[in-house]
Design an enzyme around this catalytic site. Sequence first.
Site, PDB file in Angstrom:
ATOM      1  N   TYR A 144       0.863  -1.189   0.000  1.00 39.45           N
ATOM      2  CA  TYR A 144       0.000   0.000   0.000  1.00 39.45           C
ATOM      3  C   TYR A 144       0.887   1.222   0.000  1.00 39.45           C
ATOM      4  O   TYR A 144       1.838   1.311   0.793  1.00 39.45           O
ATOM      5  CB  TYR A 144      -0.897  -0.004   1.243  1.00 39.45           C
ATOM      6  N   ASP A 239       9.442   2.858  -0.274  1.00 41.67           N
ATOM      7  CA  ASP A 239       8.403   3.525   0.492  1.00 41.67           C
ATOM      8  C   ASP A 239       8.612   3.150   1.956  1.00 41.67           C
ATOM      9  O   ASP A 239       8.218   2.071   2.402  1.00 41.67           O
ATOM     10  CB  ASP A 239       7.021   3.109  -0.002  1.00 41.67           C
ATOM     11  N   LYS A 267       4.444   9.114   8.798  1.00 42.48           N
ATOM     12  CA  LYS A 267       4.215   8.545  10.128  1.00 42.48           C
ATOM     13  C   LYS A 267       5.184   9.073  11.201  1.00 42.48           C
ATOM     14  O   LYS A 267       4.978  10.160  11.716  1.00 42.48           O
ATOM     15  CB  LYS A 267       4.227   7.021  10.042  1.00 42.48           C
TER      16      LYS A 267
HETATM   17  N1  PLP Z   1       2.966   4.177   2.233  1.00 42.09           N
HETATM   18  C1  PLP Z   1       2.921   3.252   3.197  1.00 42.09           C
HETATM   19  C2  PLP Z   1       3.937   2.155   3.217  1.00 42.09           C
HETATM   20  C3  PLP Z   1       1.927   3.298   4.170  1.00 42.09           C
HETATM   21  O1  PLP Z   1       1.882   2.369   5.122  1.00 42.09           O
HETATM   22  C4  PLP Z   1       0.985   4.344   4.126  1.00 42.09           C
HETATM   23  C5  PLP Z   1      -0.087   4.423   5.122  1.00 42.09           C
HETATM   24  O2  PLP Z   1      -0.363   3.543   5.862  1.00 42.09           O
HETATM   25  C6  PLP Z   1       1.085   5.291   3.109  1.00 42.09           C
HETATM   26  C7  PLP Z   1       2.093   5.176   2.179  1.00 42.09           C
HETATM   27  C8  PLP Z   1       0.110   6.429   3.026  1.00 42.09           C
HETATM   28  O3  PLP Z   1       0.343   7.311   4.082  1.00 42.09           O
HETATM   29  P1  PLP Z   1      -0.816   8.303   4.587  1.00 42.09           P
HETATM   30  O4  PLP Z   1      -1.865   7.446   5.206  1.00 42.09           O
HETATM   31  O5  PLP Z   1      -0.106   9.205   5.553  1.00 42.09           O
HETATM   32  O6  PLP Z   1      -1.310   9.039   3.387  1.00 42.09           O
END
Ligand code: PLP
Length: 424
Positions: A144, A239, A267
């Site tokens: 994700y 990511d 985060k």
């Molecule tokens: N990338 C990863 C690996 C994530 O776990 C998340 C959210 O859980 C995101 C991107 C998206 O982040 P946000 O919820 O702050 O938009």
Amino acid sequence: MKIKKSQRLFQQSQKIFPGGVNSPVRAFRSVGGEPRFIQKAKGALLYDVDGNSYIDYVGSWGPLVMGHAHPQVVSALKKAAALGTSYGAPSEQESILGALIQKHYPSCEKIRLVNSGTEAVMGAIRLARAFTGREKIIKFEGCYHGHSDSLLVKAGSGALTFGVPTSKGVPEAFARLTLTAPYNDLDAVEKLFKANPQEIACIILEPVVGNSGCILPEAGFLEALRALTQKEGALLIFDEVMTGFRVALGGAQAHFKIRPDLTTLGKVIGGGLPVGAFGGRAEIMDLLAPLGPVYQAGTLSGNPLAMVAGIETLRLITQKANFKKMEKNTRNLAEGIQKIAKASGIPLQVPYIGGMMGLFFSETPVRNLEDAQKSDVPRFNRFFNAMLEQGIYLPPSAYEAWFVSAIHKEKEIEKTLQAVKNAL
Ligand code: PLP
């Protein structure tokens, strides 16, 4: 457990918000329970409006490595609020947070701060396309990367939990540009490069997956992706929104010693306030406006309150003792659960690394999304509810990682293990 007030608030919120929530997994639909409405939180504990308390392993889905309402973070926020909540102009705090990130992520020669992980990934993908002059991207099934159109293709997290890994509303034309492969499957990635010569801008991945449960990369997988992208003239994007300052201080890239071209963060770097970042090689990052032709902007980017929450959280978690404590708590919990499962002959996989872990009701180790989906999800749902009843707040989905903090006390971990014994 009394939850009358939560139930009343949930009825009310369903009249205002679709499904009663502002982020889908919070609705508890997949685990078959009713969401608790939270009144306050402190340390490792959540308190709901009915006066129940819970040991929290969600930690706001990852940011709270130092627990809820850490006094140092709260004090910095109070001071910052009195100085103004948003300037829309540069401030020194942005550079302090940026420098803290750079120190631990040497691959991030230049950084841009944004407001969420979703935004960070959008920016990184746009840059990769601009830098390479190519349009297609490769992502992995069950990873994700936020809710932007191009990334909601075979996605994990809530998209997976609710059975819409490829969301309705994502134009076919966008989805066609997003190629997918099973995680830990190098052959599949090589085939995609062969079938799309000179067309792939980047590979983006969670270097440790946290959005279809916790899945570790197999030995050599990340190294092979690094070599392949270099050979093919594509960029490698890690990511690290979830893994950053959690798998190791320097993220998965420090743990596995791989230098990606671009990195996305979120985060932890906001300490519970909305912050994201993307960074990488200067020659790529300098394509961003105002220096270059790639546009990206944000009214609240670098917000002073968000900056100080991030700065204080990073100052705390980068103290060795704190990071070690988070690792130790995670290890004690994961290995404790493994022991209990073994003693009672229950097929359970409990992968962990740094301050994140997962739990699959599965006979064999889980190496990709398909394996995760073969795990016993109804059993996880029963387990989740049995834990909640005992005051343990786990992520309300079988496809999410658990987040442990440096603030969890030994007796809280022991209490959790006792609850696991009762719930299994
Ligand atoms: N990338 C990863 C690996 C994530 O776990 C998340 C959210 O859980 C995101 C991107 C998206 O982040 P946000 O919820 O702050 O938009």
